[in-house]
Design an enzyme around this catalytic site. Structure first.
Site, PDB file in Angstrom:
ATOM      1  N   GLY A 108       0.826  -1.221   0.000  1.00  0.00           N
ATOM      2  CA  GLY A 108       0.000   0.000   0.000  1.00  0.00           C
ATOM      3  C   GLY A 108       0.849   1.255   0.000  1.00  0.00           C
ATOM      4  O   GLY A 108       0.633   2.174   0.793  1.00  0.00           O
ATOM      5  N   SER A 120       1.340   3.361  -2.663  1.00  0.00           N
ATOM      6  CA  SER A 120       1.061   4.308  -3.754  1.00  0.00           C
ATOM      7  C   SER A 120       0.761   5.702  -3.230  1.00  0.00           C
ATOM      8  O   SER A 120       0.869   6.681  -3.958  1.00  0.00           O
ATOM      9  CB  SER A 120      -0.120   3.805  -4.595  1.00  0.00           C
ATOM     10  OG  SER A 120      -1.229   3.509  -3.773  1.00  0.00           O
ATOM     11  N   ARG A 121       0.341   5.790  -1.965  1.00  0.00           N
ATOM     12  CA  ARG A 121       0.021   7.110  -1.388  1.00  0.00           C
ATOM     13  C   ARG A 121       0.106   7.030   0.134  1.00  0.00           C
ATOM     14  O   ARG A 121       0.380   5.959   0.690  1.00  0.00           O
ATOM     15  CB  ARG A 121      -1.358   7.597  -1.847  1.00  0.00           C
ATOM     16  CG  ARG A 121      -2.463   6.619  -1.609  1.00  0.00           C
ATOM     17  CD  ARG A 121      -3.697   6.935  -2.479  1.00  0.00           C
ATOM     18  NE  ARG A 121      -4.606   5.806  -2.486  1.00  0.00           N
ATOM     19  CZ  ARG A 121      -5.519   5.576  -1.556  1.00  0.00           C
ATOM     20  NH1 ARG A 121      -5.664   6.420  -0.553  1.00  0.00           N
ATOM     21  NH2 ARG A 121      -6.294   4.519  -1.611  1.00  0.00           N
ATOM     22  N   ASP A 131      -3.207  -7.151  -5.032  1.00  0.00           N
ATOM     23  CA  ASP A 131      -4.177  -6.965  -3.947  1.00  0.00           C
ATOM     24  C   ASP A 131      -3.748  -7.926  -2.846  1.00  0.00           C
ATOM     25  O   ASP A 131      -3.667  -9.146  -3.065  1.00  0.00           O
ATOM     26  CB  ASP A 131      -5.573  -7.319  -4.480  1.00  0.00           C
ATOM     27  CG  ASP A 131      -6.662  -7.054  -3.460  1.00  0.00           C
ATOM     28  OD1 ASP A 131      -6.399  -7.196  -2.248  1.00  0.00           O
ATOM     29  OD2 ASP A 131      -7.789  -6.725  -3.869  1.00  0.00           O
ATOM     30  N   VAL A 132      -3.477  -7.394  -1.653  1.00  0.00           N
ATOM     31  CA  VAL A 132      -2.928  -8.257  -0.599  1.00  0.00           C
ATOM     32  C   VAL A 132      -3.913  -9.335  -0.148  1.00  0.00           C
ATOM     33  O   VAL A 132      -3.507 -10.303   0.502  1.00  0.00           O
ATOM     34  CB  VAL A 132      -2.433  -7.444   0.625  1.00  0.00           C
ATOM     35  CG1 VAL A 132      -1.255  -6.563   0.262  1.00  0.00           C
ATOM     36  CG2 VAL A 132      -3.569  -6.620   1.256  1.00  0.00           C
ATOM     37  N   TYR A 152     -12.203  -2.016  12.416  1.00  0.00           N
ATOM     38  CA  TYR A 152     -10.823  -1.534  12.260  1.00  0.00           C
ATOM     39  C   TYR A 152     -10.027  -1.711  13.564  1.00  0.00           C
ATOM     40  O   TYR A 152      -8.886  -2.178  13.550  1.00  0.00           O
ATOM     41  CB  TYR A 152     -10.890  -0.063  11.846  1.00  0.00           C
ATOM     42  CG  TYR A 152      -9.569   0.612  11.569  1.00  0.00           C
ATOM     43  CD1 TYR A 152      -8.900   0.416  10.359  1.00  0.00           C
ATOM     44  CD2 TYR A 152      -8.995   1.481  12.493  1.00  0.00           C
ATOM     45  CE1 TYR A 152      -7.704   1.069  10.099  1.00  0.00           C
ATOM     46  CE2 TYR A 152      -7.802   2.135  12.234  1.00  0.00           C
ATOM     47  CZ  TYR A 152      -7.155   1.924  11.034  1.00  0.00           C
ATOM     48  OH  TYR A 152      -5.970   2.572  10.779  1.00  0.00           O
ATOM     49  N   LYS A 185      -6.713  -3.961  14.003  1.00  0.00           N
ATOM     50  CA  LYS A 185      -5.441  -3.312  14.367  1.00  0.00           C
ATOM     51  C   LYS A 185      -4.904  -3.849  15.684  1.00  0.00           C
ATOM     52  O   LYS A 185      -3.690  -3.964  15.862  1.00  0.00           O
ATOM     53  CB  LYS A 185      -5.605  -1.791  14.412  1.00  0.00           C
ATOM     54  CG  LYS A 185      -5.799  -1.162  13.026  1.00  0.00           C
ATOM     55  CD  LYS A 185      -4.606  -1.435  12.113  1.00  0.00           C
ATOM     56  CE  LYS A 185      -4.686  -0.739  10.776  1.00  0.00           C
ATOM     57  NZ  LYS A 185      -3.581  -1.103   9.877  1.00  0.00           N
TER      58      LYS A 185
HETATM   59  P1  NAP Z   1      -4.446   5.597   2.549  1.00  0.00           P
HETATM   60  O1  NAP Z   1      -3.959   6.973   2.304  1.00  0.00           O
HETATM   61  O2  NAP Z   1      -5.906   5.302   2.426  1.00  0.00           O
HETATM   62  O3  NAP Z   1      -3.612   4.589   1.609  1.00  0.00           O
HETATM   63  C1  NAP Z   1      -3.871   3.223   1.694  1.00  0.00           C
HETATM   64  C2  NAP Z   1      -2.907   2.470   0.833  1.00  0.00           C
HETATM   65  O4  NAP Z   1      -3.184   1.069   0.985  1.00  0.00           O
HETATM   66  C3  NAP Z   1      -3.021   2.800  -0.633  1.00  0.00           C
HETATM   67  O5  NAP Z   1      -1.738   2.779  -1.220  1.00  0.00           O
HETATM   68  C4  NAP Z   1      -3.861   1.651  -1.172  1.00  0.00           C
HETATM   69  O6  NAP Z   1      -3.591   1.360  -2.543  1.00  0.00           O
HETATM   70  C5  NAP Z   1      -3.376   0.511  -0.318  1.00  0.00           C
HETATM   71  N1  NAP Z   1      -4.320  -0.617  -0.239  1.00  0.00           N
HETATM   72  C6  NAP Z   1      -5.578  -0.627   0.244  1.00  0.00           C
HETATM   73  N2  NAP Z   1      -6.118  -1.846   0.110  1.00  0.00           N
HETATM   74  C7  NAP Z   1      -5.154  -2.628  -0.472  1.00  0.00           C
HETATM   75  C8  NAP Z   1      -5.112  -3.982  -0.875  1.00  0.00           C
HETATM   76  N3  NAP Z   1      -6.157  -4.807  -0.711  1.00  0.00           N
HETATM   77  N4  NAP Z   1      -3.971  -4.437  -1.429  1.00  0.00           N
HETATM   78  C9  NAP Z   1      -2.889  -3.642  -1.614  1.00  0.00           C
HETATM   79  N5  NAP Z   1      -2.885  -2.334  -1.259  1.00  0.00           N
HETATM   80  C10 NAP Z   1      -4.023  -1.837  -0.696  1.00  0.00           C
HETATM   81  O7  NAP Z   1      -4.042   5.094   4.028  1.00  0.00           O
HETATM   82  P2  NAP Z   1      -2.991   5.695   5.075  1.00  0.00           P
HETATM   83  O8  NAP Z   1      -3.702   6.696   5.902  1.00  0.00           O
HETATM   84  O9  NAP Z   1      -1.721   6.034   4.403  1.00  0.00           O
HETATM   85  O10 NAP Z   1      -2.790   4.400   6.010  1.00  0.00           O
HETATM   86  C11 NAP Z   1      -1.729   3.482   5.820  1.00  0.00           C
HETATM   87  C12 NAP Z   1      -1.715   2.512   6.996  1.00  0.00           C
HETATM   88  O11 NAP Z   1      -1.567   3.255   8.212  1.00  0.00           O
HETATM   89  C13 NAP Z   1      -2.999   1.702   7.151  1.00  0.00           C
HETATM   90  O12 NAP Z   1      -2.710   0.406   7.594  1.00  0.00           O
HETATM   91  C14 NAP Z   1      -3.755   2.461   8.220  1.00  0.00           C
HETATM   92  O13 NAP Z   1      -4.666   1.636   8.896  1.00  0.00           O
HETATM   93  C15 NAP Z   1      -2.615   2.924   9.103  1.00  0.00           C
HETATM   94  N6  NAP Z   1      -2.909   4.081   9.929  1.00  0.00           N
HETATM   95  C16 NAP Z   1      -3.365   5.254   9.371  1.00  0.00           C
HETATM   96  C17 NAP Z   1      -3.648   6.334  10.205  1.00  0.00           C
HETATM   97  C18 NAP Z   1      -4.163   7.648   9.667  1.00  0.00           C
HETATM   98  O14 NAP Z   1      -4.630   8.479  10.477  1.00  0.00           O
HETATM   99  N7  NAP Z   1      -4.072   7.925   8.378  1.00  0.00           N
HETATM  100  C19 NAP Z   1      -3.464   6.222  11.589  1.00  0.00           C
HETATM  101  C20 NAP Z   1      -2.985   5.019  12.108  1.00  0.00           C
HETATM  102  C21 NAP Z   1      -2.716   3.964  11.272  1.00  0.00           C
HETATM  103  P3  NAP Z   1      -4.710   1.560  -3.675  1.00  0.00           P
HETATM  104  O15 NAP Z   1      -5.026   3.030  -3.711  1.00  0.00           O
HETATM  105  O16 NAP Z   1      -4.050   1.079  -4.913  1.00  0.00           O
HETATM  106  O17 NAP Z   1      -5.895   0.753  -3.232  1.00  0.00           O
END
Ligand code: NAP
Length: 245
Positions: free
Chosen positions: A10, A12-13, A61-62, A153, A157
């Site tokens: 994941g 890409s962003r 896709d994981v 979630y 987690k």
């Molecule tokens: P995000 O901006 O929504 O990005 C999610 C990433 O995961 C994207 O690159 C997406 O790729 C990829 N992804 C989703 N489903 C997938 C799948 N089935 N297979 C492969 N790739 C997949 O999320 P983020 O905020 O950066 O979060 C990243 C991690 O940090 C997550 O585990 C999240 O739970 C954790 N986290 C986030 C926060 C927060 O506040 N943002 C806080 C604590 C923990 P595609 O676009 O190609 O689907």
């Protein structure tokens, strides 16, 4: 990190992309995994290369074991075995529990835990046989504290805590480590999906009075991936601006 190969799921962003960029800046070969965001993943690789780093994209896709195994073949052809796996891919499907459908529950489990199972098992031999391999699982403060509307979630987690400790034990004799990072609320697309009003309420509860930036999280992962963290295993590292005090 020279000569080390790191796979970030994941990437890409958001946080994953930040982690990929930080690891590449240390000299690692980086694999930017994505599910659907092909252009964003290509942009991330372009950015890394323009800064002198080495990276490739790898679609999978994981939740699909075969796709993950095909990704392993691609990575092995390009870089050989990986040394560092960062299980970062994750999704939310928020709604209060009494209205949550079984589908919303299953989707989050499937990606946030099932995906971790698929990718970790597929690359387990790589990490085990690496010279000080690293498994880093991205959990969340929500796994520790729970959060209104996130029963699925939070469950997934917090599941990563037990998983990480167990894998740390199973990896230990090989000299490789497994750790968890529990970020607080971080400025990404995932947080943008939360209503402004709720964002304001969350921010007011953060002692450091700001959301995490992607770099705050990526810097901690960079440390866990480095040789400087050799004697840390089975731990949960909080990066949350003091939210859990
Ligand atoms: P995000 O901006 O929504 O990005 C999610 C990433 O995961 C994207 O690159 C997406 O790729 C990829 N992804 C989703 N489903 C997938 C799948 N089935 N297979 C492969 N790739 C997949 O999320 P983020 O905020 O950066 O979060 C990243 C991690 O940090 C997550 O585990 C999240 O739970 C954790 N986290 C986030 C926060 C927060 O506040 N943002 C806080 C604590 C923990 P595609 O676009 O190609 O689907």
């Amino acid at each position: 990190m020279d000569q080390r190969t790191c796979l970030v799921t994941g990437a890409s962003r958001g946080i994953g992309r930040g982690i990929a960029e930080h690891l590449a800046s240390e000299g690692a070969n980086v694999v930017v995994n994505f599910r659907a965001s092909e252009k964003e993943a290509a942009d991330a690789v372009e950015e890394i290369r323009s800064n002198g780093g080495t990276a490739i994209t790898a679609q999978a896709d994981v939740t699909g074991r075969r796709e993950v195994e095909a990704m392993r073949d691609l990575i092995h052809d390009e870089f050989g075995e990986i040394d560092v796996l960062v299980n970062n891919a994750g999704i939310t499907q928020d709604t209060r529990f009494e209205e949550m459908t079984r589908e919303e529950w299953d989707q989050v489990m499937d990606v946030n835990l099932g995906g971790v199972f698929n990718v970790t098992q597929t690359f387990f031999e790589d990490i085990k046989s690496a010279d000080e391999g690293r498994l880093i699982n991205i959990s969340s403060i929500v796994g520790k504290q729970g959060n209104f509307g996130q029963a699925n979630y939070a469950t997934a987690k917090s599941g990563l805590f037990g998983f990480t400790r167990t894998i740390a034990l199973e990896l230990a004799r090989s000299g490789s480590t497994a750790n968890c990072l529990a970020p607080g609320f971080t400025q990404t697309d995932m947080l943008d999906e939360v209503d402004d009003e709720i964002q304001d309420k969350i921010r007011s509860e953060i002692p450091l009075d700001r959301f995490a930036q992607i770099d705050d999280i990526a810097a901690a992962v960079r440390f866990l991936a480095s040789e400087e963290s050799s004697y840390i295993t089975g731990e949960v590292i909080d990066v949350n601006g003091g939210m859990d005090l």
